[in-house]
Design an enzyme around this catalytic site. Structure first.
Site, PDB file in Angstrom:
ATOM      1  N   ASP A 144     -11.327 -31.371  28.741  1.00  0.00           N
ATOM      2  CA  ASP A 144     -12.375 -32.303  28.344  1.00  0.00           C
ATOM      3  C   ASP A 144     -13.691 -31.546  28.148  1.00  0.00           C
ATOM      4  OD1 ASP A 144     -13.708 -34.774  27.920  1.00  0.00           O
ATOM      5  OD2 ASP A 144     -14.240 -34.892  30.048  1.00  0.00           O
ATOM      6  N   ASP A 166     -17.437 -33.340  28.023  1.00  0.00           N
ATOM      7  CA  ASP A 166     -18.605 -33.873  28.715  1.00  0.00           C
ATOM      8  C   ASP A 166     -18.406 -33.884  30.228  1.00  0.00           C
ATOM      9  OD1 ASP A 166     -19.621 -34.274  26.183  1.00  0.00           O
ATOM     10  OD2 ASP A 166     -18.924 -36.342  26.077  1.00  0.00           O
ATOM     11  N   ASP A 184     -12.955 -35.320  33.881  1.00  0.00           N
ATOM     12  CA  ASP A 184     -13.758 -35.906  34.960  1.00  0.00           C
ATOM     13  C   ASP A 184     -13.604 -37.418  35.060  1.00  0.00           C
ATOM     14  OD1 ASP A 184     -15.204 -36.044  32.410  1.00  0.00           O
ATOM     15  OD2 ASP A 184     -16.820 -36.949  33.582  1.00  0.00           O
TER      16      ASP A 184
END
Length: 219
Positions: A25, A27, A156
């Site tokens: 991922d 961000d 996250d």
């Protein structure tokens, strides 16, 4: 004796006939999204208070906000160029390079902010600048990560769900809004080798046969 990651990679390759595919991922995993967002919000809307980065309990950016706060957040997130200006998370760029050199098939897998007109192109520019053109070519931008083929997803988001049962296993990157959840995790990029080895070894078992379909192209 080989280290746990080397052992896990060898076992996976022997069972599957290929190295593992690791989806990473962007961000809040590879780049500091929240830090940039808070700074931009304060610059553009200094009269509206906002908590410091790292103090948001909910992954949802709009939970419990007033209408004025919601509009301010949307304005900031819709700003062209926002997603190209994010600072790298320490160790992330280096970790991805180490994965590639270890023979791991790495792809960046990220979700777009749909109302931002340059979000997708900004993300590709960020990957090309910090990780290189090859990783930019291996970047998947999708609203549904469950449809992306892979063995491990480093993300996250507290729960990554979608239209189908994902083939990958989730390795959480610890942030304040996911810190209490159980399951494999890494607190920072210095732990990636141990975390990835754990997930690959836990997957184990008989060979997995990918379902038919194409790679489909969201901290």
């Amino acid at each position: 004796m080989s280290d746990p990651l080397t052992h896990a990679l060898a076992l996976h390759t022997a069972k599957e006939g290929r190295p593992p595919t690791v989806l990473v991922d962007m961000d809040e995993v590879l780049c500091h999204w929240e830090k940039h967002f808070v700074a931009s919000r304060r610059r553009r809307f200094p009269h509206i208070p906002i908590a410091d980065a790292g103090n948001r309990d909910s992954f949802d950016l709009f939970t419990g906000l007033s209408e004025e706060e919601r509009r301010a957040n949307t304005t900031v997130l819709d700003e062209p160029g926002f997603f190209a200006a994010l600072e790298p998370v320490p160790g992330g760029v280096e970790a991805v390079g180490e994965m590639v050199r270890a023979g791991i098939d790495v792809a960046v897998c990220t979700s777009p902010w749909l109302s931002n007109p340059t979000c997708a192109s900004d993300k590709l520019l960020w990957v090309e600048e910090h990780l290189g053109p090859e990783l930019a070519n291996n970047t998947v931008i999708t609203r549904d990560k469950s449809r992306v083929l892979g063995d491990v997803l480093i993300d996250d988001k507290p729960e990554v769900t979608g239209a189908v049962q994902p083939q990958w296993s989730l390795l959480r990157f610890t942030r304040h809004y996911n810190r209490l959840l159980e399951g494999p995790r890494i607190d920072d990029w210095s732990q990636w080798r141990e975390g990835l080895a754990r997930v690959l070894l836990e997957r184990g078992g008989p060979p997995r046969h990918p379902a038919s379909g194409q790679l489909t192209g969201h901290g």
